[in-house]
Scaffold this motif. Structure first.
Motif, PDB file in Angstrom:
ATOM      1  N   GLU A  48       0.837  -1.181   0.000  1.00 41.51           N
ATOM      2  CA  GLU A  48       0.000   0.000   0.000  1.00 41.51           C
ATOM      3  C   GLU A  48       0.887   1.251   0.000  1.00 41.51           C
ATOM      4  OE1 GLU A  48      -3.463  -1.837   2.839  1.00 41.51           O
ATOM      5  OE2 GLU A  48      -3.116   0.351   2.859  1.00 41.51           O
ATOM      6  N   VAL A  49       0.390   2.268  -0.642  1.00 41.03           N
ATOM      7  CA  VAL A  49       1.111   3.543  -0.647  1.00 41.03           C
ATOM      8  C   VAL A  49       0.112   4.638  -0.313  1.00 41.03           C
ATOM      9  CG1 VAL A  49       2.419   5.204  -2.025  1.00 41.03           C
ATOM     10  CG2 VAL A  49       2.705   2.741  -2.422  1.00 41.03           C
ATOM     11  N   THR A  50       0.436   5.396   0.701  1.00 38.02           N
ATOM     12  CA  THR A  50      -0.412   6.536   1.056  1.00 38.02           C
ATOM     13  C   THR A  50       0.428   7.804   0.887  1.00 38.02           C
ATOM     14  OG1 THR A  50      -1.635   5.204   2.637  1.00 38.02           O
ATOM     15  CG2 THR A  50      -1.819   7.603   2.843  1.00 38.02           C
ATOM     16  N   MET A  51      -0.083   8.706   0.053  1.00 38.08           N
ATOM     17  CA  MET A  51       0.715   9.883  -0.287  1.00 38.08           C
ATOM     18  C   MET A  51       0.205  11.087   0.482  1.00 38.08           C
ATOM     19  SD  MET A  51       1.101   9.158  -4.370  1.00 38.08           S
ATOM     20  CE  MET A  51      -0.653   9.011  -4.652  1.00 38.08           C
ATOM     21  N   ASP A  52       0.948  12.153   0.421  1.00 35.75           N
ATOM     22  CA  ASP A  52       0.572  13.342   1.180  1.00 35.75           C
ATOM     23  C   ASP A  52      -0.426  14.208   0.440  1.00 35.75           C
ATOM     24  OD1 ASP A  52       2.129  14.138  -0.875  1.00 35.75           O
ATOM     25  OD2 ASP A  52       3.467  15.419   0.307  1.00 35.75           O
ATOM     26  N   ASN A  53      -0.740  13.849  -0.744  1.00 32.78           N
ATOM     27  CA  ASN A  53      -1.631  14.675  -1.550  1.00 32.78           C
ATOM     28  C   ASN A  53      -2.284  13.799  -2.628  1.00 32.78           C
ATOM     29  OD1 ASN A  53      -2.943  16.861  -2.577  1.00 32.78           O
ATOM     30  ND2 ASN A  53      -1.098  18.079  -2.993  1.00 32.78           N
ATOM     31  N   VAL A  54      -3.150  14.398  -3.374  1.00 35.15           N
ATOM     32  CA  VAL A  54      -3.748  13.694  -4.520  1.00 35.15           C
ATOM     33  C   VAL A  54      -2.874  13.937  -5.746  1.00 35.15           C
ATOM     34  CG1 VAL A  54      -5.738  13.569  -6.046  1.00 35.15           C
ATOM     35  CG2 VAL A  54      -6.075  13.903  -3.588  1.00 35.15           C
ATOM     36  N   TYR A  55      -2.501  12.846  -6.404  1.00 35.31           N
ATOM     37  CA  TYR A  55      -1.644  12.949  -7.585  1.00 35.31           C
ATOM     38  C   TYR A  55      -2.312  12.229  -8.767  1.00 35.31           C
ATOM     39  CZ  TYR A  55       2.041  14.590  -4.486  1.00 35.31           C
ATOM     40  OH  TYR A  55       2.751  15.302  -3.584  1.00 35.31           O
ATOM     41  N   THR A  56      -1.971  12.729  -9.958  1.00 40.74           N
ATOM     42  CA  THR A  56      -2.534  12.101 -11.177  1.00 40.74           C
ATOM     43  C   THR A  56      -1.501  11.271 -11.940  1.00 40.74           C
ATOM     44  OG1 THR A  56      -2.022  14.070 -12.466  1.00 40.74           O
ATOM     45  CG2 THR A  56      -4.228  13.928 -11.493  1.00 40.74           C
ATOM     46  N   LYS A  57      -0.244  11.409 -11.612  1.00 40.33           N
ATOM     47  CA  LYS A  57       0.794  10.676 -12.343  1.00 40.33           C
ATOM     48  C   LYS A  57       1.627   9.858 -11.365  1.00 40.33           C
ATOM     49  CE  LYS A  57       1.087  14.547 -15.585  1.00 40.33           C
ATOM     50  NZ  LYS A  57       0.194  14.007 -16.608  1.00 40.33           N
ATOM     51  N   LEU A  58       1.852   8.614 -11.748  1.00 35.55           N
ATOM     52  CA  LEU A  58       2.683   7.726 -10.934  1.00 35.55           C
ATOM     53  C   LEU A  58       3.780   7.155 -11.828  1.00 35.55           C
ATOM     54  CD1 LEU A  58      -0.100   5.718  -9.036  1.00 35.55           C
ATOM     55  CD2 LEU A  58       1.254   7.638  -8.159  1.00 35.55           C
ATOM     56  N   ARG A  59       4.998   7.129 -11.287  1.00 35.64           N
ATOM     57  CA  ARG A  59       6.133   6.597 -12.054  1.00 35.64           C
ATOM     58  C   ARG A  59       6.764   5.464 -11.256  1.00 35.64           C
ATOM     59  NH1 ARG A  59      10.670  10.674 -14.209  1.00 35.64           N
ATOM     60  NH2 ARG A  59       8.977  11.172 -15.665  1.00 35.64           N
ATOM     61  N   PHE A  60       7.004   4.352 -11.951  1.00 34.34           N
ATOM     62  CA  PHE A  60       7.576   3.165 -11.309  1.00 34.34           C
ATOM     63  C   PHE A  60       8.933   2.884 -11.945  1.00 34.34           C
ATOM     64  CE2 PHE A  60       3.035   3.029 -10.950  1.00 34.34           C
ATOM     65  CZ  PHE A  60       2.785   2.572  -9.668  1.00 34.34           C
ATOM     66  N   THR A  61       9.996   2.976 -11.114  1.00 37.33           N
ATOM     67  CA  THR A  61      11.359   2.813 -11.607  1.00 37.33           C
ATOM     68  C   THR A  61      12.030   1.633 -10.907  1.00 37.33           C
ATOM     69  OG1 THR A  61      11.485   5.207 -11.863  1.00 37.33           O
ATOM     70  CG2 THR A  61      13.560   3.987 -11.986  1.00 37.33           C
ATOM     71  N   PRO A  62      12.198   0.505 -11.604  1.00 39.47           N
ATOM     72  CA  PRO A  62      12.887  -0.640 -10.986  1.00 39.47           C
ATOM     73  C   PRO A  62      14.328  -0.271 -10.634  1.00 39.47           C
ATOM     74  CG  PRO A  62      11.638  -1.345 -12.897  1.00 39.47           C
ATOM     75  CD  PRO A  62      11.632   0.152 -12.919  1.00 39.47           C
ATOM     76  N   LEU A  63      14.732  -0.681  -9.451  1.00 38.51           N
ATOM     77  CA  LEU A  63      16.102  -0.424  -9.000  1.00 38.51           C
ATOM     78  C   LEU A  63      16.935  -1.703  -9.029  1.00 38.51           C
ATOM     79  CD1 LEU A  63      15.262   1.867  -5.919  1.00 38.51           C
ATOM     80  CD2 LEU A  63      15.836   2.568  -8.266  1.00 38.51           C
ATOM     81  N   ALA A  64      16.255  -2.810  -9.024  1.00 32.82           N
ATOM     82  CA  ALA A  64      16.982  -4.096  -9.073  1.00 32.82           C
ATOM     83  C   ALA A  64      16.073  -5.132  -9.725  1.00 32.82           C
ATOM     84  CB  ALA A  64      17.371  -4.551  -7.667  1.00 32.82           C
ATOM     85  N   ARG A  65      16.722  -6.024 -10.422  1.00 29.17           N
ATOM     86  CA  ARG A  65      15.995  -7.174 -10.942  1.00 29.17           C
ATOM     87  C   ARG A  65      16.698  -8.435 -10.495  1.00 29.17           C
ATOM     88  NH1 ARG A  65      19.121  -8.502 -15.645  1.00 29.17           N
ATOM     89  NH2 ARG A  65      20.055  -6.672 -16.638  1.00 29.17           N
ATOM     90  N   ARG A  66      16.081  -9.569 -10.823  1.00 29.06           N
ATOM     91  CA  ARG A  66      16.585 -10.837 -10.272  1.00 29.06           C
ATOM     92  C   ARG A  66      18.052 -11.058 -10.623  1.00 29.06           C
ATOM     93  NH1 ARG A  66      13.668 -15.767  -9.064  1.00 29.06           N
ATOM     94  NH2 ARG A  66      11.812 -14.926 -10.095  1.00 29.06           N
ATOM     95  N   SER A  67      18.467 -10.697 -11.812  1.00 30.53           N
ATOM     96  CA  SER A  67      19.842 -10.994 -12.217  1.00 30.53           C
ATOM     97  C   SER A  67      20.743  -9.759 -12.205  1.00 30.53           C
ATOM     98  CB  SER A  67      19.836 -11.611 -13.629  1.00 30.53           C
ATOM     99  OG  SER A  67      19.235 -10.712 -14.545  1.00 30.53           O
TER     100      SER A  67
END
Lengths: 584, 330
Positions: free
Chosen positions: A534-553
């Motif tokens: 779950e993610v609870t933010m401090d405000n209402v946002y319309t854009k979300l960005r997901f940036t992987p920092l690590a993968r299995r290999s």
């Protein structure tokens, strides 16, 4: 010694006697020869005639034979010759026979041919090459044929269905001219068509005369059955479809014209359709008649071809409005869902209403709620924000006529809801998705929301991206708290499965605020779903960005690739079941 | 020397006389027993019945063994049987009952005499089998008759040759069931009409089966019926019946034809067209040196279709088979 000589002489005498034949060897060879020059084929004209054949033989006449295999050829043999006589012929064909002269194996055949009467089947003085050109709409073609034969075989090809031989009274065989009649279907095509007809007679099948019928092409035409030219439409209005046929290209072969005074209540649904005379249709919406009198309108279909005076008119008579309460829907039922109830029903046999309403009292929000459905075709409706704690809901369905008259038979349907969930799924569409690192060779970003775990998104590996790879959601509605899940790629070694991911939020797409970084327990299988947090933010946002920092290999990922098959987003539900219980 | 010569002369004369002392061929070498003529499989299949409207007669032959004609009369009595018939079906078709041979229907024959005698001084007697209505028989089935010696009425008989299966073959002028009869397509066309007609030139053969005295069955087109053993359905669907009629007034060697469906096919006879004039022709082709080649030819013009909604295929065909009029092959 003398004895030996005597024995030898005796043996020799016996030997010579043994060589003496015990039968007659003085044969007389019997021969029968027909000279080559007499073996040539014999030709007689129609009157017949006589021909002598020389036979060189030493066989008595009675012992050799001369025969004919045809009645019309007679043979008569005398010493040293055979006389062949042919009767006059009444046939229109050439006939042949064989005369055989034989003695034992010495056998000779002579072919006798007799010509018949001359056959005549002529059209315009010709046996072939005649073309009879007829207009597209001509229904009967009469052809004069000069013939002395019985014209009993007139062959029209199987592939031609538009020509039929019309019955004609046969003239006497002596007549030099016969008239043949052919019934023709009208040509409705925009190109000419042809039919090759063969004329033959059983008097002489070998004599064949052919001619061609060329039927000219039509211009653009429109046609409709009489049954569709008068339509009656209920007062509540209706979408009507008028089937008809045209033969021209789409858009130019015809137009239709709605009577000026009817344009305010008859509207076209589509523009005219397409070529070659074929079934087509045009649809029109006839609006509800709220007047208490019948009304009449016409639609004229007309060819656009200036050379074709082709048109037809459809008259539409709409019933007058009768102010009676409309019927209601039937077989209504309610089906429970998590935080919603689905209502469904069936239409009555005669739909005379234009709108519907669904009303119910919401015990949680403590108010009367009315949902309006502005058509008479909907058969299912979803009621959101329902709660298990609220107990049984009672929905009332009403229908309304063109003038707003309410049905006298409201339909009541009752149903319960399942518990409202803490999170509600957000419907993600392709246009919400974007990425800075699309791999050009595989895995388009759209695969993330196609509902198929056997497809996947792959970030760039064949090209270099000098920054962390990410994907982004541009939501249609702002969000403050959410949860997400994702599924890993269904195949491969799992090396691209996201192991750790940073989540950022923004409203302008420029300034991004990091809202969370999550690590995941990777599944042991391919194509498995990873539960996010779950993610609870401090405000209402319309854009979300997901940036992987690590993968299995690769940990850290170092601006390299990752992959993912599906991504799911859930918005935190404000009106949860616990909230509802608190309100009651 | 003289004595020696006389001795040689006497020896030669003695040898001549000895050589004249011949074997007694007049003595009986074997016993006299009645048997039914058949091959090693107890089948008698050497006769072919003509498909004539008045019927035809074939014979069951009872013989008498022995190297000498007997001086006494031997009575031969027959009775019907089915043991060889059943054994034939079992050994040839096992449980494939659809292919079983059939006993010749009673309506197709009479067997007027069940008892006859082999007269003294003769070694065989023939029992006539009067065949009729053979046109009712399928050319695709095997028909048999099964007879055996009535042992209660026949005294001396060979127990190993006391029963016989008689195979019923039929033939007409054009074909026979005794062996496969093929006609070759010659200068033929099969035309499927359309905007671009498809023209095929068959050069294959077409197997012709005798039906009646003047009728045969053949495939309508150049389709194949595959394995003959399991092709009955296809044969019924694809075959036409051709009946040969009277001589034409134009040529006594040509006879008119009628083309009809054999069973399920849709076929329409078309008017004569050039050499495809719907005749059966004895075509005699002479070479300049006087030799002749003889052909039996079906000259056909018709159209057919196998399915109701298919277009008709037009057939212009000459089906010919070379033959020798001096031999009795057909």
């Amino acid at each position: 010694m003398i004895l030996y000589v005597l024995v030898g002489v005796l043996v020799a005498v016996i030997g010579f006697n043994a060589c003496t034949p015990d039968y007659e060897t003085n044969f007389e060879e019997k021969t029968l020869v027909v000279p080559d020059k007499c073996l040539s084929p014999i030709y007689f004209n129609i009157e017949g005639g006589e021909k002598e054949i020389t036979v060189n033989t030493n066989v008595p006449t009675a012992n050799w034979t001369a025969t004919s295999n045809a009645d019309w050829v007679k043979v008569h043999k005398t010493d040293g010759k055979v006389t062949i006589t042919a009767d006059p012929s009444s046939l229109y064909t050439t006939r042949v026979a064989r005369v055989n002269i034989a003695y034992g194996h010495q056998s000779y055949d002579i072919v006798v041919t007799q010509f018949g009467k001359e056959s005549i089947i002529l059209i315009d003085g010709k046996r072939e090459g005649v073309i009879k050109e007829v207009p597209a709409t001509q229904k009967l073609l009469e052809i004069e044929v000069v013939t002395n034969l019985n014209l009993d075989n007139i062959v029209i090809p199987d592939t031609v269905s538009w020509v039929k031989q019309a019955p004609v009274s046969r003239l006497s065989e002596d007549a030099s001219t016969q008239t043949l009649a052919f019934a023709l279907d009208m040509n409705t095509d925009t190109v000419p068509r042809f039919c090759s007809i063969i004329l033959q007679s059983s008097d002489n099948y070998d004599y064949i005369t052919t001619f061609i019928i060329k039927q000219l092409q039509r211009g653009y035409i429109v046609e409709a059955a009489d049954s569709v030219k008068n339509l009656r439409v209920p007062a509540s209005g209706k979408t009507i479809t008028i089937p008809f046929e045209v033969n021209g290209p789409q858009g130019t072969a015809y137009t239709f014209e709605i009577e000026e005074s009817s344009k305010n209540w008859i509207e076209p649904v589509s523009t005219p359709a397409t070529r070659s005379l074929r079934p087509v249709s045009e649809s029109f919406i006839v609006k509800p008649n709220i007047l208490e009198k019948e009304r009449i309108g016409t639609i004229t279909f007309r060819s656009t071809d200036p050379e074709e005076n082709s048109s037809f008119v459809v008259t539409i008579i709409q019933d007058k409005f009768v102010p009676v309460p409309p019927q209601n829907v039937v077989n209504a039922k309610a089906t429970a869902g998590n935080g919603f109830i689905v209502l469904s029903w069936m239409m009555p046999e005669h739909v005379d209403f234009t709108t519907m309403t669904i009303s119910y009292f919401d015990p949680v929000f403590k108010r009367e709620i009315i949902k309006t459905i502005d058509n008479n075709t909907t058969v299912q409706y979803k009621i959101d924000q329902t709660f298990k704690a609220a107990g049984e809901y009672e929905f009332t369905i009403k229908t309304f006529g063109p003038t707003g008259m309410e049905t006298e038979t409201p339909v009541v349907v009752r149903g319960r809801s399942e518990a409202a969930p803490d999170f509600l799924p957000v419907e993600l569409t392709v246009d919400m998705l974007s990425t800075n690192a699309q791999e050009p060779l595989e895995g388009p970003i759209a695969n993330l929301v196609d509902g198929n775990v056997n497809t996947y998104f792959h970030s760039a590996w064949s090209i270099s991206i000098k920054e962390p790879h990410y994907f982004q959601l541009d939501l249609k509605k702002g969000i403050e708290a959410f949860r997400y899940d994702f599924s890993t790629r269904h195949n491969g070694d799992g090396g691209g499965d996201v192991k750790r991911m940073k989540i950022e939020a923004s409203n302008d797409g420029i300034t991004w605020i990091e809202v969370a970084t999550h690590s995941y327990t990777l599944p042991g299988s391919r194509g498995a779903t990873v539960n996010g947090q779950e993610v609870t933010m401090d405000n209402v946002y319309t854009k979300l960005r997901f940036t992987p920092l690590a993968r299995r290999s690769a940990d850290p990922i170092n601006n390299s690739w990752f992959n993912m098959s599906e991504f799911y987003l859930y918005e935190k539900n404000i009106y949860t079941e616990r909230w509802a219980e608190a309100q009651l | 020397m003289k004595k020696y010569s006389i001795a040689v002369l006497i020896l030669i004369i003695s040898a001549v006389f000895v050589s004249c002392d011949t074997y007694d061929f007049e003595q009986e070498e074997y016993k006299h027993e009645v048997y039914l003529l058949s091959n090693n499989e107890l089948m008698y299949d050497r006769q072919v019945a003509d498909l004539k409207s008045e019927g035809d007669t074939i014979y069951l032959v009872a013989g008498l063994s022995g190297s000498q004609l007997s001086s006494e009369t031997f009575k031969v009595a027959l009775e019907e049987s089915d043991s060889l018939f059943n054994a034939y079906n079992k050994s040839n078709f096992d449980i494939d009952s659809a292919r079983f041979a059939r006993l010749l229907p009673k309506e197709c024959y009479t067997f007027p005499e069940m008892e006859k005698e082999i007269p003294a001084g003769e070694n065989s007697v023939r029992f006539p089998i009067c065949l009729k209505n053979l046109e009712r028989l399928s050319p695709d089935s095997i028909y048999l008759l099964n007879y055996k010696i009535d042992t209660t009425k026949t005294k001396k008989f060979n127990p190993r040759k006391q029963e016989v299966l008689i195979r019923i073959y039929k033939k007409n002028e054009f074909s026979t069931t005794q062996r496969n009869t093929y006609y070759n397509y010659f200068s033929s066309y099969i035309i499927t009409p359309g905007p671009t007609p498809i023209v095929r030139r068959p050069t294959s053969t077409n197997q012709v089966f005798p039906l009646g005295e003047n009728s045969v069955r053949l495939l309508a087109g150049d389709e194949t019926f595959g394995d003959y053993k399991s092709a009955l359905g296809k044969i019924n669907k694809m075959s036409i019946k051709v009946t040969v009629g009277e001589k034409t007034p134009q040529n006594p060697l040509a006879r008119t034809l009628t083309i009809e469906p054999y069973k399920d096919i849709d076929v329409v006879q078309l008017p004569p067209l050039k050499e495809y004039n719907n005749t059966y022709l004895i075509n005699i082709i002479s070479t300049p040196d006087g030799r002749k080649t003889y052909y039996k030819e079906f000259r056909l013009h018709y159209k057919y279709r196998l399915e109701e909604n298919d277009p008709y295929k037009e057939v212009q065909a000459i089906l010919r088979m070379e033959y020798n009029p001096r031999s009795e092959l057909l």
